[in-house]
Enzyme design. Structure first.
Site, PDB file in Angstrom:
ATOM      1  N   SER A  33      -9.429   2.179   2.968  1.00 47.23           N
ATOM      2  CA  SER A  33      -8.494   2.935   2.174  1.00 47.23           C
ATOM      3  C   SER A  33      -7.445   1.954   1.569  1.00 47.23           C
ATOM      4  CB  SER A  33      -7.590   3.642   3.006  1.00 47.23           C
ATOM      5  OG  SER A  33      -6.916   2.984   3.948  1.00 47.23           O
ATOM      6  N   SER A  77     -10.072  -0.010   7.413  1.00 53.17           N
ATOM      7  CA  SER A  77      -9.430   0.147   5.976  1.00 53.17           C
ATOM      8  C   SER A  77      -8.929  -1.174   5.388  1.00 53.17           C
ATOM      9  CB  SER A  77      -8.245   1.041   6.019  1.00 53.17           C
ATOM     10  OG  SER A  77      -8.784   2.383   5.835  1.00 53.17           O
ATOM     11  N   LYS A  98       0.567  -1.144  -0.080  1.00 52.58           N
ATOM     12  CA  LYS A  98      -0.117  -0.209  -0.030  1.00 52.58           C
ATOM     13  C   LYS A  98       0.929   1.260  -0.007  1.00 52.58           C
ATOM     14  CE  LYS A  98      -3.766   2.043   2.756  1.00 52.58           C
ATOM     15  NZ  LYS A  98      -4.563   1.827   4.241  1.00 52.58           N
TER      16      LYS A  98
END
Lengths: 425, 426
Positions: free
Chosen positions: B145, B169, B76
């Site tokens: 996210s 997330s 990420k």
């Protein structure tokens, strides 16, 4: 009146706000002191006097920014600054220039602080020392890791400096340099942009000469304006904790603590010695274990990619941490949670605890920073702590006492510590 | 060998270790599939195929580094990488080159992983979405996210990708994309180099297509190879069903999935109860938001003061909410959370795992928002480890599942129990 460089942060802010002195005058006085003393003390990793003066002049020419308007700050060099290199005390990062300010720097700047320079830290805030010498005796260590901020504050180069603590990195240098050291409740101050050592414990703090400056910083950074939690008339309830390591403190330290307890009692405080369960005896070791485990993960990049640039001390920490089993780590963390709850129960009977800050005076020599043993337990317990310089040891160097409060009741701790300080200094 | 991109982490590592395939072959297969799909899915923020193949070739030539030798993984874009730009989903950090790897990246690299690229995140892991679409249906959000990591694993681009959770997330994108999503006990993985959002809540995690991969990756990050508290193999876990105060806000299909799971687990021999939650539990969603807002406002002081024009409206709003939150209210929120955390010790005396809804429902249509984080806020605040199990699909044919919460620091036991449940649910 004291020289401008000898004033506390709050005093400076008040003078500048009332136009009795300009920020430029304050910074000029600090620069003069730094130029006089820096070649001996070595508090700074990075210092540019002209740039500091530019900041001060800009503040003088602008509107009042906030609570720290015109206050010069020393910033420990593990804390990112947008406009000054930040080396984390490591040979891996000699010229590293961060692209943003750490949150504590950004908030201080927004409140009107002058970022005076970057103060010396040990390597990654662990053991391997930087160049700083104890301003009280240049042959002795300042203690680590927040060595430049402690020495610079003690030597009147600036009123307040940022430090950080994972084991004893604020408390110990404050005690050794004879200045006030404050470690916040863990989690109170945001650590964005602060190079971590062990995530379970890393906590921001300050080195300063006036207790009221701690309240000022808390108000500026997190909007905490709390003061006394206790009625002025109620006697302060002090728990004197010799800790499981009492026998390792030297005679002067033990005398200082015992005499402090006696003085507070005769000044009207209720002083008693709370009993800590046997579980607390294990906390210094639990702290050591968790710190090494965390650090071994956090510095995985440096250990795998730049092993030649790490000190033997740091490499040793990494290897110890890598050898710790997850089960032992988990057991230490679980035990810590139990002790934190037990301490909360104990603290319902007290306003503050009184304990040693360090085993003794600053040891001679600059190749090590002294033993962090007397802070490991308190750091693990997440409680806020203030070290007060109240005595001198056998060789004439400072000795401090540690005053410990309740989590998130740092404002009350500062008020109580002021009462204590007024009776001990 | 059939379809290399369908291998899970352990299968891929075993195939490379046995010499059945090379790291380069495996990586090339993944890259081919990524290129076939990336236009539609948009999982990557940064990907340099030549550099990725270089890593794989070097691994093929050298000794076996560790349990992830030759396994392609995604990171990420909130995790620092020394060799790839890291922008945290924000134009403020466009082109930012960190000086070092985040600890999770460094440890995976040292264990032989091929770092394929940086996956799309929302702005600073908060709400404003990136470009990623749900691989199950590109008209729907993948959730946020950790949008790119969830989509990449769901779409067989990679067997493993890292995410992080502050509210929902990991669990939410795992649920929306239909993969396993695991969030560690808060504090269980070192966060160094993971850009903080709300430090007392932020918890790393990752997405996989096999539950058994989770302990494998844990062994790389913390050396957690066994669990002394493990129950005898295959004995049924004691399961606590928690509807939560938000139960009525869950879609009927979600409620059916969760209740259906509880019934089936009971039929299979698990002791299923509905334990009483600690006092104050019903307030934890708001409490999580209070704490998160306060911490975001402090943590992003530099960005807000110097680059407000480059922050999204929604990010400015949370900062402003946090700036106007009183310290005393923050401390009261922390105190409530601490009391509830202590209360969960008693809850877990009678259960081994809790199960609850992962999300309100299937992934909503549209990619302008990432869905509601409601059903994970309280669990993240409690610091409990959690895993999403993608057990089925909803009325629109998109994935749904259940969220499992284990005891603090008993993450591997939670996975063992989740495997027991999975075998009986699917």
């Amino acid at each position: 009146m004291a020289e401008l460089n000898e004033l506390g942060a709050k005093q400076v802010a008040e003078l500048v706000a009332s136009k009795k002195a300009s920020a430029a005058e304050v910074v000029t006085a600090c620069i003069a002191r730094i130029e006089e003393r820096e070649s001996d003390v070595g508090a700074f990793q990075y210092f540019d006097g002209d740039y500091a003066l530019d900041q001060a002049r800009a503040l003088d020419n602008g509107p009042a920014k906030g609570l720290l308007h015109g206050v010069p700050l020393g910033i420990k060099d593990i804390i990112d600054t947008r406009d000054m290199p930040t080396g984390n005390g490591s040979r891996v990062y000699p010229d590293r220039q961060p692209i943003s300010d750490a949150s504590c720097v950004a908030l201080s700047r927004e409140a009107g602080a002058v970022i005076l320079g970057k103060t010396v830290t040990t390597e990654f805030a662990y053991y391997f020392p930087g160049k700083t010498k104890n301003p009280h005796n240049l042959k002795h260590t300042t203690g680590g890791s927040s060595m430049g901020s402690a020495a610079g504050t003690a030597d009147h180069m600036f009123p307040i400096g940022f430090g950080s603590q994972t084991a004893a990195s604020v408390t110990r240098p404050a005690a050794y340099c004879g200045t006030i050291g404050y470690k916040a409740t863990t989690g109170d101050f945001d650590l964005q942009g602060v190079c971590g050592l062990a995530a379970s414990y890393d906590t921001l703090g300050f080195l300063c000469r006036e207790l009221e400056d701690i309240s000022l910083m808390r108000a500026a950074l997190i909007g905490d304006t709390a003061k006394a939690a206790r009625a002025e008339t109620a006697p302060l309830r002090v728990g004197f904790v010799r800790t499981p390591l009492w026998s390792q403190a030297d005679d002067a330290t033990r005398r200082t603590l015992e005499s402090a307890a006696a003085k507070l009692a005769s000044a009207g405080a209720e002083v008693s010695e709370p009993e800590l369960s046997a579980g607390f005896d294990e906390l210094a070791d639990a702290h050591k274990l968790v710190m090494s485990f965390d650090a071994a993960r956090a510095r995985a990049y440096e250990y795998t990619c730049h092993p030649d640039k790490l000190s033997p001390q740091f490499t040793d920490l990494m290897e110890v941490g890598r050898a710790v089993s997850y089960e032992d780590y988990r057991a230490a963390q679980t035990h810590s949670v139990v002790c934190r709850r037990q301490l909360a129960d104990i603290m319902t009977g007290f306003d503050v605890l009184l304990a040693p800050s360090a085993p003794g005076e600053a040891p001679e020599g600059l190749s090590a920073t002294g033993d962090p043993m007397f802070s490991r337990m308190w750091t693990l317990l997440y409680v806020p702590s203030v070290t007060l310089p109240v005595a001198k040891g056998d060789t004439g160097l400072p000795i401090g006492v540690q005053i410990i409060g309740k989590p998130h009741e740092d404002g009350a701790l500062i008020s109580d510590a002021q009462w204590v300080y007024d009776r001990l200094k | 060998m059939a379809n290399l991109t369908h291998l899970n982490v352990r299968e891929a590592a075993d195939a490379v270790a046995s010499g059945e395939i090379s790291a380069q072959e495996l990586t090339q297969e993944c890259l081919d599939w990524i290129y076939a799909r990336e236009d539609e899915v948009g999982a990557f923020e940064y990907l340099d195929p030549d550099y990725v193949l270089d890593q794989a070739r070097r691994l093929d030539k050298g000794p076996r580094l560790g349990p992830l030798h030759g396994v392609p993984i995604g990171i990420k874009d909130t995790y620092d990488t020394a060799d790839m730009p890291t922008a945290y989903g924000s134009p403020i950090y466009e082109g930012n080159r960190p000086a070092a790897d985040a600890s999770a990246v460094a440890l995976c690299r040292a264990a032989g992983a091929v770092i394929v690229g940086k996956t799309v995140t929302t702005e600073f892991a908060y709400w404003k979405p990136g470009k990623t679409r749900n691989p199950r249906n590109p008209d729907h959000t993948p959730g946020g996210s950790s949008s790119g990591s969830a989509a990449a694993v769901a779409d067989n681009m990679l067997p493993l990708a890292f995410g992080s959770q502050t509210a929902a997330s990991v669990i939410r994108p795992a649920a929306f994309c239909g993969v396993y999503g695991y969030k560690v006990t808060r504090g269980g993985f070192d966060p160094r180099g993971l850009n903080p959002l709300s430090p007392t809540l932020d918890s790393p995690g990752f997405f996989t297509r096999a539950l058994g991969d989770i302990p494998l990756v844990r062994s790389v990050l913390v050396g957690d190879d066994l669990d002394p508290d493990a129950r005898p193999d295959d004995s049924p876990p004691r399961v606590g069903l928690v509807r939560t105060v938000h139960w009525d806000e869950a879609d009927p299909a979600t409620r059916e999935v969760v209740e259906g799971a509880a019934n089936r687990l009971a039929d299979a021999g698990a002791e299923v109860s509905e334990p009483e939650m600690p006092d104050g539990f019903q307030y934890l969603s708001e409490t999580q938001n209070t704490i998160m807002a306060f911490e975001i406002a402090r943590g992003f002081a530099w960005e807000y003061i110097n680059h407000r024009d480059k922050l999204s409206e929604t990010f400015c709003e949370i900062i402003e909410t946090g700036s106007s939150t009183l310290y005393d209210d923050y401390v009261a929120a922390v105190a409530l959370a601490n009391r509830c955390r202590a209360g969960f010790a008693a809850v877990y005396e009678d259960v081994d795992v809790l199960i609850a809804p992962s999300t309100v429902g299937e992934a909503p249509a549209g990619i302008d928002a990432t869905g509601n984080p409601l059903f994970s806020r309280m669990w993240t605040l409690m610091h409990l480890p959690s895993v999403h199990l993608p057990t089925g699909s909803g009325p629109n044919g998109l994935p749904v599942g259940i969220q499992v919460m284990g005891r603090l620091h008993a993450d591997n036991q939670m996975i063992v129990d989740s495997q027991w449940m999975w075998d009986r649910l699917v």
